[in-house]
Every structure is written in C-alpha cells, then in structure tokens.
Design a protein around this motif. Structure first.
Motif, PDB file in Angstrom:
ATOM      1  N   ILE A 221      40.261  41.626  40.603  1.00 11.64           N
ATOM      2  CA  ILE A 221      39.434  42.437  39.534  1.00 11.64           C
ATOM      3  C   ILE A 221      38.935  41.182  38.670  1.00 11.64           C
ATOM      4  O   ILE A 221      37.559  41.711  38.438  1.00 11.64           O
ATOM      5  CB  ILE A 221      40.602  42.989  38.808  1.00 11.64           C
ATOM      6  CG1 ILE A 221      41.157  43.994  39.596  1.00 11.64           C
ATOM      7  CG2 ILE A 221      39.811  43.833  37.499  1.00 11.64           C
ATOM      8  CD1 ILE A 221      42.202  44.999  38.761  1.00 11.64           C
TER       9      ILE A 221
ATOM     10  N   LEU B 143      35.853  40.143  40.636  1.00  9.25           N
ATOM     11  CA  LEU B 143      34.868  41.276  40.695  1.00  9.25           C
ATOM     12  C   LEU B 143      34.008  41.445  39.325  1.00  9.25           C
ATOM     13  O   LEU B 143      32.667  41.814  39.490  1.00  9.25           O
ATOM     14  CB  LEU B 143      35.478  42.807  40.879  1.00  9.25           C
ATOM     15  CG  LEU B 143      35.889  42.964  42.392  1.00  9.25           C
ATOM     16  CD1 LEU B 143      36.818  44.260  42.406  1.00  9.25           C
ATOM     17  CD2 LEU B 143      34.712  43.152  43.247  1.00  9.25           C
TER      18      LEU B 143
ATOM     19  N   PHE C 281      37.010  48.911  34.781  1.00  2.60           N
ATOM     20  CA  PHE C 281      38.294  48.665  35.667  1.00  2.60           C
ATOM     21  C   PHE C 281      39.519  49.160  34.816  1.00  2.60           C
ATOM     22  O   PHE C 281      39.726  48.652  33.550  1.00  2.60           O
ATOM     23  CB  PHE C 281      38.473  47.002  35.393  1.00  2.60           C
ATOM     24  CG  PHE C 281      37.219  46.484  36.236  1.00  2.60           C
ATOM     25  CD1 PHE C 281      37.131  46.568  37.524  1.00  2.60           C
ATOM     26  CD2 PHE C 281      36.265  45.830  35.583  1.00  2.60           C
ATOM     27  CE1 PHE C 281      36.023  45.735  38.300  1.00  2.60           C
ATOM     28  CE2 PHE C 281      35.147  45.154  36.135  1.00  2.60           C
ATOM     29  CZ  PHE C 281      35.197  45.100  37.581  1.00  2.60           C
TER      30      PHE C 281
ATOM     31  N   ASN D 239      31.952  43.728  48.577  1.00  2.07           N
ATOM     32  CA  ASN D 239      33.077  44.102  47.477  1.00  2.07           C
ATOM     33  C   ASN D 239      33.396  45.504  46.935  1.00  2.07           C
ATOM     34  O   ASN D 239      33.882  45.755  45.843  1.00  2.07           O
ATOM     35  CB  ASN D 239      32.837  43.206  46.214  1.00  2.07           C
ATOM     36  CG  ASN D 239      32.795  41.627  46.370  1.00  2.07           C
ATOM     37  OD1 ASN D 239      33.747  41.294  46.475  1.00  2.07           O
ATOM     38  ND2 ASN D 239      31.566  40.995  46.622  1.00  2.07           N
TER      39      ASN D 239
ATOM     40  N   TYR E  80      36.112  47.568  44.650  1.00  2.60           N
ATOM     41  CA  TYR E  80      36.142  48.106  43.527  1.00  2.60           C
ATOM     42  C   TYR E  80      36.589  49.296  43.608  1.00  2.60           C
ATOM     43  O   TYR E  80      37.354  49.584  42.554  1.00  2.60           O
ATOM     44  CB  TYR E  80      34.505  48.291  43.237  1.00  2.60           C
ATOM     45  CG  TYR E  80      34.294  49.074  41.715  1.00  2.60           C
ATOM     46  CD1 TYR E  80      34.669  48.487  40.716  1.00  2.60           C
ATOM     47  CD2 TYR E  80      33.966  50.223  41.928  1.00  2.60           C
ATOM     48  CE1 TYR E  80      34.406  49.112  39.471  1.00  2.60           C
ATOM     49  CE2 TYR E  80      33.740  50.982  40.574  1.00  2.60           C
ATOM     50  CZ  TYR E  80      33.995  50.278  39.466  1.00  2.60           C
ATOM     51  OH  TYR E  80      33.891  51.199  38.150  1.00  2.60           O
TER      52      TYR E  80
END
Length: 330
Positions: free
Chosen positions: A44, A47, A111, A234, A238
């Motif tokens: 995370i 990302l 997130f 990616n 996600y």
C-alpha cells in the motif's frame, strides 16, 4: 561482436540475477520475521508513492536514449546531462514537498486501511523517492556507453547495502516491517553517491538551452506510456486493498517475485542490444537483427517460467519458507 555481446549480456544478467537469487535464498528469513499483512502494508505504501514517481521523471530516460548518439560534441552532451540532472533534482524536491503537505488529505480516502503505520513508512519512502533523482539519467548513459562493469557495480552494490541493512534492522534490531524501508533507504543513499561519481565526467556549469525543448518534445510525450504501464501493473493491487485484507494483498505482491526474476532476464537482453539498436536508428540504418533476437529470447524465457512454476511449492517447503507464503508458489 558476438563475443562482446555475450560478455555484456553476462554482466547485465548478473546485475539482475544475483539480487534475484540472493533474495530467493533469503525467503526463509524474511517470511519467518514478517507476515503477509506486513507485505500488504508495504504494498500500500509503495502504491501511494508510484503515481508521484511517474510524474517526477519527465521522461529523461528517453531524452538520453534519443539524443546520446545525435549530439556529437562532448561539451554539449555534458551540458544536457547536467541540466537534466538539476531539473530532476528540483522536481523531486517539489514532489516530496507536495506529498508531505497533501498526504493527510488524499491517502485515507484512497486507502481505507491507511493508518499512522503507513504514515511512518511513507516518510522514509519520500526520502527514497528524492534520492532516486539521478536514476533515469545514469542508467541509460552507462548502458549506451557499454560500461557494463559500472552497471554491475552500481546494481549489485545498491542491492548488497539494501539487503544487508534490511537484515540488520530486521534480525538484530527487531525493527519489523520498517527494516525493509531502512534497507531501501541505505541502498538509495549508495546509489545517489555512486551514480554521481559515474556521471562526474559530465559535470559542467554550462546549462543546455535545449533541455526544456527536449522535455516537451521527447520526455513528456513518453510519460503516458510509463503511466499506462504503471496502471496496468498496479491497478489490481489497488482494488485488492479496497476489498480484501492487507494479508491477501501481501500474498499477491509476494507471488510476483518469480515473474520479476524473468523480467530481469528480459531486461538484460534489452540492455545488451540497446546501444547498437539505438545507434542504428539514430543514423537511420536498418536493424534486422534485434527483433529476431528478442523474439527468440522471449520463447526461451517462457519455457523456463513454466518449468520453474511446476516445482516452486516443493522448493519452498524444502527451503523452510513460512507456510503462510506457500500459496505464492501456486
């Protein structure tokens, strides 16, 4: 010529495969000190930084590849490289400041699992992002100049410091997940210093007035390709972090290490043929060799990939990889 290319390929392969082999052999240590959830948290944080990293590059890699053989005067080339280096440094500083100021507003909505742990790891990753300002310049320069030993020393040296520092903080200092980021930070510091020494011959105070023109004409048009590539690589991660647990994302991310190793092998052959291919294209000569070599090599890699996957789970069990990570081999 064939012997020279084989030698170059061996150096490029070593630069990609020594880290892959060492990393694979250390899986029992990392998987017994870190959990799938730890790797999910790490994924995370990575990302969160990727999109800013893409926009901070400005396509300088493609500028060097496109203009290196076209610019005949060494002083003019030095001026261009120095100017692009300064621009990259300024952009990275600017991007780091932006991330620090907006992270509390954009990351929690993007997130859902974002917490103070992610914040702490992100702080280290911002410094790593800043220290990578020279990467898209030094790598194409030493590849096009066929400085394969320098490429090997830069890659292996960075990885050795990275993995050594990570192991120290993880095993001896018991720092947990942040050990991986501390290791990457140590590697980034080495990379920044060594890359500057490799580019030292191009230092000059004379700035290139064509640098911005090349950024607009070559660099920026190349950015959508990089953005699309990052999105393709990616986007699944996600959505995984949106609807699944961090441990699931960690397993997914870790399962890609086999493919990463084989992509490294493909990168090696690309780096080997790039200098002659780009030089021919710059001089408007026809290149009938490179495409055939690449296609044959892709078939070879595909066969190796299938064979490795068939026996990977058994290898994991034999090595002592933590059982929670065995599914990565499937």
């Amino acid at each position: 010529m064939a012997v020279s290319k084989l030698k170059s390929f061996s150096y490029f392969s070593a630069a990609n495969y020594v880290p892959a082999v060492v990393g694979f052999s250390l899986l029992p240590i990392f998987t017994n000190y870190l959990t799938p959830s730890d790797y999910g948290i790490r994924a995370i944080v990575l990302l969160a930084i990727i999109i800013f990293q893409v926009f901070s590059d400005l396509g300088t890699n493609w500028i060097i590849r496109g203009k290196y053989f076209e610019i005949k005067a060494k002083d003019d080339l030095a001026s261009l490289i120095s100017t692009l280096l300064i621009i990259s440094l300024i952009i990275r500083i600017f991007v780091a400041i932006i991330i620090i100021n907006i992270k509390d507003y954009i990351y929690p909505p993007l997130f859902p699992n974002w917490s103070y742990i992610h914040d702490n790891l992100l702080s280290v990753n911002i410094i790593i992002l800043f220290l990578g300002f020279s990467k898209n310049l030094v790598i194409p320069v030493i590849i096009l100049e066929k400085r394969v030993k320098s490429y090997l020393m830069l890659t292996i040296g960075t990885y050795a410091i990275n993995i050594g520092s990570a192991l120290y903080f993880l095993v001896w200092s018991k720092k947990g997940l942040i050990s991986l980021f501390y290791g990457e930070l140590a590697g980034a510091i080495f990379f920044a210093i060594f890359s500057m020494s490799l580019l030292w011959e191009y230092k000059t105070l004379r700035l290139s007035n064509k640098a911005f023109e090349y950024i607009l004409r070559i660099g920026l048009p190349a950015m959508p390709k990089n953005i699309i590539s990052q999105v393709q690589s990616n986007i699944n991660k996600y959505f995984l972090q949106l609807y699944m647990m961090p441990s699931d994302l960690g397993i997914f991310q870790k399962s890609g290490f086999v493919y990463t190793g084989f992509r490294g092998l493909l990168k090696s052959i690309g780096n080997t043929v790039a200098p002659s291919n780009i030089k021919k294209l710059t001089e408007k000569e026809e290149d009938n060799e490179t495409g055939l070599v690449i296609i044959q090599f892709i078939y070879f890699i595909s066969i190796l990939l299938v064979m490795s996957i068939l026996y990977l789970e058994s290898v994991f069990k034999f090595m002592g990889v933590n059982e929670s990570f065995w599914i990565c081999a499937v």
